[in-house]
Design a protein around this motif. Sequence first.
Motif, PDB file in Angstrom:
ATOM      1  N   VAL A 180       0.857  -1.181   0.000  1.00  0.00           N
ATOM      2  CA  VAL A 180       0.000   0.000   0.000  1.00  0.00           C
ATOM      3  C   VAL A 180       0.894   1.231   0.000  1.00  0.00           C
ATOM      4  O   VAL A 180       1.800   1.355   0.823  1.00  0.00           O
ATOM      5  CB  VAL A 180      -0.935   0.024   1.228  1.00  0.00           C
ATOM      6  N   SER A 181       0.653   2.124  -0.946  1.00  0.00           N
ATOM      7  CA  SER A 181       1.413   3.369  -1.032  1.00  0.00           C
ATOM      8  C   SER A 181       0.493   4.536  -0.707  1.00  0.00           C
ATOM      9  O   SER A 181      -0.723   4.470  -0.938  1.00  0.00           O
ATOM     10  CB  SER A 181       2.001   3.547  -2.431  1.00  0.00           C
ATOM     11  N   TYR A 182       1.091   5.599  -0.189  1.00  0.00           N
ATOM     12  CA  TYR A 182       0.307   6.741   0.258  1.00  0.00           C
ATOM     13  C   TYR A 182       0.871   8.038  -0.336  1.00  0.00           C
ATOM     14  O   TYR A 182       2.072   8.151  -0.598  1.00  0.00           O
ATOM     15  CB  TYR A 182       0.334   6.861   1.789  1.00  0.00           C
ATOM     16  N   GLN A 183      -0.012   8.984  -0.540  1.00  0.00           N
ATOM     17  CA  GLN A 183       0.404  10.348  -0.835  1.00  0.00           C
ATOM     18  C   GLN A 183      -0.572  11.291  -0.145  1.00  0.00           C
ATOM     19  O   GLN A 183      -1.728  10.934   0.128  1.00  0.00           O
ATOM     20  CB  GLN A 183       0.486  10.630  -2.333  1.00  0.00           C
ATOM     21  N   SER A 184      -0.104  12.473   0.147  1.00  0.00           N
ATOM     22  CA  SER A 184      -0.913  13.392   0.943  1.00  0.00           C
ATOM     23  C   SER A 184      -0.711  14.816   0.466  1.00  0.00           C
ATOM     24  O   SER A 184       0.204  15.121  -0.298  1.00  0.00           O
ATOM     25  CB  SER A 184      -0.525  13.280   2.424  1.00  0.00           C
ATOM     26  N   LYS A 185      -1.598  15.675   0.932  1.00  0.00           N
ATOM     27  CA  LYS A 185      -1.459  17.100   0.666  1.00  0.00           C
ATOM     28  C   LYS A 185      -2.282  17.855   1.686  1.00  0.00           C
ATOM     29  O   LYS A 185      -3.167  17.306   2.346  1.00  0.00           O
ATOM     30  CB  LYS A 185      -1.905  17.450  -0.753  1.00  0.00           C
ATOM     31  N   ILE A 186      -1.988  19.132   1.827  1.00  0.00           N
ATOM     32  CA  ILE A 186      -2.733  20.008   2.721  1.00  0.00           C
ATOM     33  C   ILE A 186      -3.413  21.079   1.880  1.00  0.00           C
ATOM     34  O   ILE A 186      -2.778  21.721   1.041  1.00  0.00           O
ATOM     35  CB  ILE A 186      -1.805  20.638   3.797  1.00  0.00           C
ATOM     36  N   ASP A 187      -4.718  21.184   2.030  1.00  0.00           N
ATOM     37  CA  ASP A 187      -5.525  22.152   1.275  1.00  0.00           C
ATOM     38  C   ASP A 187      -5.298  21.978  -0.229  1.00  0.00           C
ATOM     39  O   ASP A 187      -5.398  20.870  -0.736  1.00  0.00           O
ATOM     40  CB  ASP A 187      -5.241  23.573   1.753  1.00  0.00           C
ATOM     41  N   GLU A 188      -4.980  23.049  -0.914  1.00  0.00           N
ATOM     42  CA  GLU A 188      -4.869  23.001  -2.375  1.00  0.00           C
ATOM     43  C   GLU A 188      -3.433  22.848  -2.863  1.00  0.00           C
ATOM     44  O   GLU A 188      -3.145  23.100  -4.040  1.00  0.00           O
ATOM     45  CB  GLU A 188      -5.484  24.271  -2.977  1.00  0.00           C
ATOM     46  N   GLU A 189      -2.538  22.421  -1.992  1.00  0.00           N
ATOM     47  CA  GLU A 189      -1.163  22.203  -2.416  1.00  0.00           C
ATOM     48  C   GLU A 189      -1.082  20.973  -3.319  1.00  0.00           C
ATOM     49  O   GLU A 189      -2.036  20.207  -3.459  1.00  0.00           O
ATOM     50  CB  GLU A 189      -0.266  22.029  -1.185  1.00  0.00           C
ATOM     51  N   ASP A 190       0.097  20.744  -3.919  1.00  0.00           N
ATOM     52  CA  ASP A 190       0.291  19.582  -4.772  1.00  0.00           C
ATOM     53  C   ASP A 190       0.400  18.313  -3.930  1.00  0.00           C
ATOM     54  O   ASP A 190       0.851  18.346  -2.777  1.00  0.00           O
ATOM     55  CB  ASP A 190       1.572  19.751  -5.601  1.00  0.00           C
ATOM     56  N   TRP A 191      -0.002  17.199  -4.523  1.00  0.00           N
ATOM     57  CA  TRP A 191       0.136  15.908  -3.848  1.00  0.00           C
ATOM     58  C   TRP A 191       1.617  15.565  -3.688  1.00  0.00           C
ATOM     59  O   TRP A 191       2.432  15.864  -4.564  1.00  0.00           O
ATOM     60  CB  TRP A 191      -0.558  14.810  -4.645  1.00  0.00           C
ATOM     61  N   SER A 192       1.919  14.923  -2.588  1.00  0.00           N
ATOM     62  CA  SER A 192       3.290  14.452  -2.367  1.00  0.00           C
ATOM     63  C   SER A 192       3.564  13.245  -3.256  1.00  0.00           C
ATOM     64  O   SER A 192       2.667  12.701  -3.897  1.00  0.00           O
ATOM     65  CB  SER A 192       3.475  14.068  -0.890  1.00  0.00           C
ATOM     66  N   ASP A 193       4.816  12.798  -3.273  1.00  0.00           N
ATOM     67  CA  ASP A 193       5.160  11.576  -3.991  1.00  0.00           C
ATOM     68  C   ASP A 193       4.590  10.372  -3.248  1.00  0.00           C
ATOM     69  O   ASP A 193       4.374  10.409  -2.030  1.00  0.00           O
ATOM     70  CB  ASP A 193       6.677  11.437  -4.111  1.00  0.00           C
ATOM     71  N   TRP A 194       4.366   9.286  -3.977  1.00  0.00           N
ATOM     72  CA  TRP A 194       3.889   8.047  -3.354  1.00  0.00           C
ATOM     73  C   TRP A 194       4.978   7.487  -2.435  1.00  0.00           C
ATOM     74  O   TRP A 194       6.155   7.472  -2.781  1.00  0.00           O
ATOM     75  CB  TRP A 194       3.520   7.013  -4.399  1.00  0.00           C
ATOM     76  N   THR A 195       4.556   7.031  -1.261  1.00  0.00           N
ATOM     77  CA  THR A 195       5.495   6.468  -0.288  1.00  0.00           C
ATOM     78  C   THR A 195       4.775   5.425   0.543  1.00  0.00           C
ATOM     79  O   THR A 195       3.528   5.416   0.611  1.00  0.00           O
ATOM     80  CB  THR A 195       6.059   7.574   0.631  1.00  0.00           C
ATOM     81  N   THR A 196       5.529   4.556   1.208  1.00  0.00           N
ATOM     82  CA  THR A 196       4.923   3.562   2.089  1.00  0.00           C
ATOM     83  C   THR A 196       4.795   4.080   3.520  1.00  0.00           C
ATOM     84  O   THR A 196       4.252   3.383   4.378  1.00  0.00           O
ATOM     85  CB  THR A 196       5.757   2.269   2.096  1.00  0.00           C
ATOM     86  N   SER A 197       5.290   5.263   3.777  1.00  0.00           N
ATOM     87  CA  SER A 197       5.179   5.841   5.116  1.00  0.00           C
ATOM     88  C   SER A 197       3.716   6.093   5.463  1.00  0.00           C
ATOM     89  O   SER A 197       2.923   6.535   4.632  1.00  0.00           O
ATOM     90  CB  SER A 197       5.959   7.159   5.190  1.00  0.00           C
ATOM     91  N   THR A 198       3.358   5.812   6.701  1.00  0.00           N
ATOM     92  CA  THR A 198       1.964   5.952   7.141  1.00  0.00           C
ATOM     93  C   THR A 198       1.792   7.105   8.126  1.00  0.00           C
ATOM     94  O   THR A 198       0.875   7.086   8.953  1.00  0.00           O
ATOM     95  CB  THR A 198       1.471   4.653   7.795  1.00  0.00           C
TER      96      THR A 198
END
Length: 925
Positions: free
Chosen positions: A654-672
Amino acid sequence: MNRICFLFFLFQFFSFSQSIENKILPEIIHYDTKNMGFGAQSWDIEQDENGIVYVANENKVLIFDGSEWNAVATNDVMVNRSLFVKNKDSIYFGADGHFGLLINDNNDAYKISLLNKVSKSVSDSAEEYWRIHEIDNEVVFQTFSNLYINQGNIITKIPAPCCFRWSYKINGDLYVNDYEYGIFKLSGTSLLPIYNSKELNANIIGVTKVGENLILISDTKGLFTLNNDEVVPLDFSLSEEVKEAQIFSFLKLEEDRIALGTVSNGLYILDLDNGKTENINKLKGLQNNTVLSIFQDDEHNLWLALDYGVDYLKLNSSLKYFYDYYGKLGTTYAAIKDKGSYYIGTNQGLYLLDGESTVQEEDFEQLLKGQVWNIVSVNEEVLVGHDTGAYTLSGKTLSKMGFSKGAWDFRSFRYKDKDLILSPHYNGVSLYEKVDDNWKEYQLKGFNKSVRYLEVDKNNHIWLALRSEGVFKFSLDDNNTLVEEAFFPLSDFEGTVLSMSKVRKQIVITSGFYSYTYEPENDSFVKKELGYKKGYAPRIIEKKDEIWYVDNGSIVIENKKGLINLEELQDQLVPDVLNSFTLDDELELIPIYSGFSVYARDNLTPVDSVREEVLIRDFVSVNTSVSYLKNSEIPFQDNDLKIRYALPIYGKKVSYQSKIDEEDWSDWTTSTEHTLYNLTEGDYTFYIRAKYDGTVRESSIFFTVNPPIYRTPLAYILYLLLISGIVFVAFSINRYKMKKQKNQLLKQKEEKLNKQEEEYKAQKLEQERKIIELKNSKLEDEIKAKNRELTQIAYVNLNKNKILKKIRDKIVKIQESPNVRSKDSNYTDLKRLVEYYITDKESKLFKINFDKSHQEFYERLSKQHPGLTSKDLRLCAYLKMNLSSKEIAPLLGISPQSVDVNRHKLRKKLNLSSDDNLTQFLMSF
């Protein structure tokens, strides 16, 4: 009964036939709870609606979200034996001496609520709570001595006839077996007898149902069917082995399968539909052979609570594995199934698994030592590409085809009406021709590099591809020489390496994330985007209705349903072995390190859509460790926030990406987890995505960071008040200063004014003195004039006195003269004398002086009553002096009656009523 008897036959048949399917196992993931800091022994496993897994482990309940393990200690030393998850917020547990409830209070912060508690140190009769069930919305706890039904605030106790062993929930009903009196069914608060056998009662450890029949599971006597009070043994090839291993736990699986956990030989899975039996033990990958509990999760995979650790079996998967734990095979490169036998080529040699053998424990048989690069069936011949050259294979017999070393692959080649075989190898390309059942090799001239990839197009051109150089197009002349028709260097393509395939009879090059299809009409390639989902420069392999994309890191299958990414193979694929090998219509063998994997088509059990969103596991301040919920208002001092999240999908990457508000999505990572630093005050939305097998799930959490106390509305009010106070103080000070300055100025002005006043007074005094002097001079003049007037008056008065004396003398003379004529003459003289001295000069002078003395009175009165005459004004002055009419009359030279008439006229001119006092009115002026 007929179905069960038919299964006996299937069990017998399958147990004596060898298949590669008997060698492969589901993926097993170990969780070494002891080395993870928890207890070694686990007794029960459950799962909530969000996919979170709970494990009863010694005195703790372990909680696993697919990424991170946590634990909640339910007591100090007592062992937890059982679990029941009612929902994500209510987890019941049973332990030695007590049972209770874990309540999810906030972001997985659990509170413990004990429903009863008895200490073993106090009472030897403290019970162990081994099973928990929910029956008719009531939670039932089972011990060896009693059933306890938790009915809200009331707990009903149902004692065992003798001694309970285990309890089981079947289709909503609760069954329990007693050591002495057999199997009972719970009805309300009563136990209804179902089966009783002195020979079997003490051995029963499980009851389940298949169709209309109950299946009785014993520890050492095997399995039985119960139909109309008749018990029939389920006898199959492994039944004795299972009895010997001693069944301790069981679970009825989907599709009429039963999982049996044993004390000494791991897990057995019986498939009652096809008779297959799988055994998974420590030799085959488990951490421990004692299976204390079995749980099937909502993805139809198995969890095993072991005497040491917890194991996860990815039962519901298209991929199964053979791991060469003992190094007998090595790294697999190629495989083929021929005439019921399986051939495996590895870095250690060529191995055979005879599918017709009746030896149950037969292992792979080595036929050839050394590197085997490929095994291919060409023109109904099985060909082996080996480090020492090319071989033909028939049964267990290998025959060398030629002299060249290192045969990589084989392709059929129709040339001059002959069916030939081309083979790329370490030193170029060889052509093989079969003559009188013997193979003759021709080393083709014109190319002498080691090349792995060779294809023949529909025009009989020979294509060779070097991954890091480019693609060659050759034709073959009569002298067995490769004539170069074209060369397409790597720079003509998009990526850093390339692969070559033959797809739908066309030559296709893949490089980067693009494919290039050769068009012979234009002698050029047509570029088409593959996309990143199909891998980087993958080799493309046609397999009936499927297209496989194989690169060094992934395998993607494209079929009618879409793309299937076998992501779990990502770190196991052997570099540059860009291939998969068809065993039959259902099975594909994929080379991996230390063994091989087998992909089974349509082998997945459909599951309902799970994990619709990513779980927010914790939302905590970095500074204070305070946890917050969604939509929280967070103090500014906690503006460094750590967010932990998870998508409880097990056995998959499972890979994750995140963002805050309207910023760009982060790179995919396995960090939770993601940490947000130095957030300013305001509203925020944190978004998190999770991706597995091409599926994407998304969640968000909204929160507000409150401003620091010095930026709150109250603070601004205080600031306003403070500023207002400062302004007021400054204003006051300024006002004070101004007032002081003003006072100083006023004082100076006053002093100046005083000085000016003194000067003015002095001037005024001087002027007054001068005026006085002038007045005095004037007065002196007036006095002199008055004196002159008085002198005149006195002179007149003196004259009058003389006249009066003369008149007196005349009168005396007349009185004394007896002569009448003399009297008349004296009277005439007297009259003449009086008329001579009569004059109004004094009266005029009186009037002038009187008017001067009352001049201001005349002006004030005339200003308000301009119609008054000078006589009226003089009358007013006499009246103001409060003179009577008799006194006024001689002054005006009229009679008193005339004065009264004039007074009356005057009242009218002054607009006075009869009630008004004339004198007082005039005195007001």
